[in-house]
Scaffold this active site. Sequence first.
Site, PDB file in Angstrom:
ATOM      1  CB  CYS A 207     -17.181  28.279 -32.285  1.00 28.47           C
ATOM      2  SG  CYS A 207     -17.486  29.725 -32.686  1.00 28.47           S
TER       3      CYS A 207
ATOM      4  CD  GLU B 277     -18.369  33.997 -26.925  1.00 22.28           C
ATOM      5  OE1 GLU B 277     -19.005  32.901 -27.303  1.00 22.28           O
ATOM      6  OE2 GLU B 277     -18.961  35.222 -26.583  1.00 22.28           O
TER       7      GLU B 277
HETATM    8  P1  NAD Z   1      -6.999  26.798 -27.722  1.00 22.38           P
HETATM    9  O1  NAD Z   1      -8.015  26.820 -26.496  1.00 22.38           O
HETATM   10  O2  NAD Z   1      -5.942  25.719 -27.843  1.00 22.38           O
HETATM   11  O3  NAD Z   1      -6.213  28.238 -27.996  1.00 22.38           O
HETATM   12  C1  NAD Z   1      -6.871  29.467 -27.947  1.00 22.38           C
HETATM   13  C2  NAD Z   1      -5.902  30.543 -27.351  1.00 22.38           C
HETATM   14  O4  NAD Z   1      -5.642  30.393 -25.924  1.00 22.38           O
HETATM   15  C3  NAD Z   1      -4.598  30.438 -28.317  1.00 22.38           C
HETATM   16  O5  NAD Z   1      -4.215  31.777 -28.279  1.00 22.38           O
HETATM   17  C4  NAD Z   1      -3.756  29.850 -26.862  1.00 22.38           C
HETATM   18  O6  NAD Z   1      -2.197  30.182 -27.333  1.00 22.38           O
HETATM   19  C5  NAD Z   1      -4.192  30.559 -25.829  1.00 22.38           C
HETATM   20  N1  NAD Z   1      -3.822  29.635 -24.558  1.00 22.38           N
HETATM   21  C6  NAD Z   1      -3.622  28.376 -24.340  1.00 22.38           C
HETATM   22  N2  NAD Z   1      -3.468  28.078 -23.131  1.00 22.38           N
HETATM   23  C7  NAD Z   1      -3.645  29.163 -22.417  1.00 22.38           C
HETATM   24  C8  NAD Z   1      -3.466  29.456 -21.162  1.00 22.38           C
HETATM   25  N3  NAD Z   1      -3.329  28.611 -20.075  1.00 22.38           N
HETATM   26  N4  NAD Z   1      -3.678  30.508 -20.713  1.00 22.38           N
HETATM   27  C9  NAD Z   1      -4.101  31.738 -21.526  1.00 22.38           C
HETATM   28  N5  NAD Z   1      -4.129  31.626 -22.972  1.00 22.38           N
HETATM   29  C10 NAD Z   1      -3.721  30.027 -23.239  1.00 22.38           C
HETATM   30  O7  NAD Z   1      -8.180  26.952 -28.838  1.00 22.38           O
HETATM   31  P2  NAD Z   1      -7.827  26.643 -30.552  1.00 22.38           P
HETATM   32  O8  NAD Z   1      -7.609  25.289 -30.591  1.00 22.38           O
HETATM   33  O9  NAD Z   1      -6.783  27.744 -30.850  1.00 22.38           O
HETATM   34  O10 NAD Z   1      -9.374  26.916 -31.020  1.00 22.38           O
HETATM   35  C11 NAD Z   1     -10.151  25.980 -31.277  1.00 22.38           C
HETATM   36  C12 NAD Z   1     -11.297  25.949 -30.202  1.00 22.38           C
HETATM   37  O11 NAD Z   1     -11.967  27.386 -29.800  1.00 22.38           O
HETATM   38  C13 NAD Z   1     -12.647  25.256 -30.206  1.00 22.38           C
HETATM   39  O12 NAD Z   1     -12.921  24.465 -29.218  1.00 22.38           O
HETATM   40  C14 NAD Z   1     -13.655  26.080 -30.934  1.00 22.38           C
HETATM   41  O13 NAD Z   1     -14.820  25.365 -30.618  1.00 22.38           O
HETATM   42  C15 NAD Z   1     -13.226  27.445 -29.909  1.00 22.38           C
HETATM   43  N6  NAD Z   1     -13.734  28.650 -30.524  1.00 22.38           N
HETATM   44  C16 NAD Z   1     -15.119  28.955 -29.872  1.00 22.38           C
HETATM   45  C17 NAD Z   1     -15.585  30.145 -30.422  1.00 22.38           C
HETATM   46  C18 NAD Z   1     -16.686  30.814 -29.888  1.00 22.38           C
HETATM   47  O14 NAD Z   1     -17.102  31.870 -30.116  1.00 22.38           O
HETATM   48  N7  NAD Z   1     -17.402  30.236 -28.732  1.00 22.38           N
HETATM   49  C19 NAD Z   1     -15.143  30.809 -31.516  1.00 22.38           C
HETATM   50  C20 NAD Z   1     -13.968  30.061 -32.267  1.00 22.38           C
HETATM   51  C21 NAD Z   1     -13.375  28.861 -31.750  1.00 22.38           C
END
Ligand code: NAD
Length: 470
Positions: free
Chosen positions: A272, A237
């Site tokens: 999101c 997502e």
């Molecule tokens: P992010 O991608 O920086 O982090 C998300 C999670 O992934 C965190 O727990 C992070 O520690 C982990 N992570 C980071 N690198 C990783 C890797 N290499 N392998 C595995 N895990 C890893 O996102 P964010 O900044 O926390 O959130 C904002 C983003 O999330 C925005 O782009 C938003 O649109 C998206 N979002 C999408 C939805 C949806 O349902 N589509 C919902 C909420 C947020």
Amino acid sequence: MRATDAGAGWGEVRNPADTSEVVGAYPLLGAGDVDAAVEAAGKAQTEWAARPAVERAAVLAEAADRIAALDGLDELLIREQGKVAWEAGFEVGFFEALSSYYAAMAPALDEGELVVDDGLGQLRVFLEPVGIVGAITPWNWPFALTAVKVVPALLAGNAVIVKPASNTPLTVMRALGAITDLFPSGLLSVVTGTGSTVGRRLVDHPLVRKVSLTGSTETGREAAAAAGRTVKNLTLELGGNDAALILEDAVIDEGLCGNLVSGAFTTTGQLCFGIKRVYAPRAVAEELAEGLSAILDQYTVGNGLHPGVSMGPLNNRAQRDFVAELIDDAQARGGAVRRCGEMAGDPERGWFLSPAVVTGLDDSARLVAEEQFGPALPVLAYDSLDEAIDRVNASEFGLASSIWTADEDRGAGLARRIAAGTTFVNNHGLFAVDLNGPFGGVKQSGVGRELALPGLAAYTESHTVSTRHL
Ligand code: NAD
């Protein structure tokens, strides 16, 4: 859980509305801790999966009651995330809403689906658990986005290892910590630490059979590539750039403007599936921007714990600086930036930004082309409906979208021309969420769906049992 290797130590969570306040700390775990969690999860999962799904649903109901009875969980969420009070209550209640919703599907998990029953025999399909699930979540809706994975995954008979975002692990740690003893030991655990160590190990581990990640598209790309190496089942997502398309028959009044503002500025724009760009007929674009600004002028930006505050800070410095940069870029391109509302927060102490409505941009402006994930909304003028639909669809993202019209049948018909996982008619954002609607994105907004039956099936593998002799 005790830290065992790389990165050992503690991470600190600070209040985004007042960064001098330390809200709490979390262990910075290492890859070895993830391995230990996987080992414990494996044993527990066999025991859990052997129980009937209806029994598992009853345990989840008890878990929901325990979470609902926790004192101060809303406040903790406000202090670590920066959201406002009503929203924190909504988010905390999501676990209960999901556990009741999915409980109704438990009998079907036990019985399977009899697909064919004829003279040749019977063919029945069961939805079996995938095994061990890694649930990786972001900082904007940390608890709800954990619940949307944990509840169906556990109901389906899996073990779940949750990796929360480092800015917002505390509500998840507290709420899940309060329920783990209801399950076989190790079935549900939380591993905290960096994405590059803990998240990555969860995605790499060969015994984790499913990864469900909500986060940015960049992280999703990396996780998809890594998960491919062990051929994991994957739900992603990711980011969005949701468009709201105003048709020429829509009445530009306070009701419409209020709904658009709520669809765009909930969670300070860090939702999101919040509205990220608005397309309006050229003749009404300015009037619409004025209407949105008038509503936003009634907003008070500040600490969500203070009475009368309608919008909190951004969650972190990087996000605040990024949104400020997009607004500066819009201004430099000649866009008209209307900054609205009253600033009650101290921008020296917290990551505050006033909500902004921007006109006079074309679609190449960064505020339009990129996912701003913050409180700045571009209103864009269009001349023909076909042109507007092309512009809505000219995005690498395709999460949600909306059409606003006096004729909802026409809106529902036009919805089919929008490239998105969801198109709402006369609605968009948090108050449009419906547990019955599969939710997820097309294009680079993701893979797979959450909520509804697909949101449960995502944590299962179908198992065909046939006695038919063809
Ligand atoms: P992010 O991608 O920086 O982090 C998300 C999670 O992934 C965190 O727990 C992070 O520690 C982990 N992570 C980071 N690198 C990783 C890797 N290499 N392998 C595995 N895990 C890893 O996102 P964010 O900044 O926390 O959130 C904002 C983003 O999330 C925005 O782009 C938003 O649109 C998206 N979002 C999408 C939805 C949806 O349902 N589509 C919902 C909420 C947020």
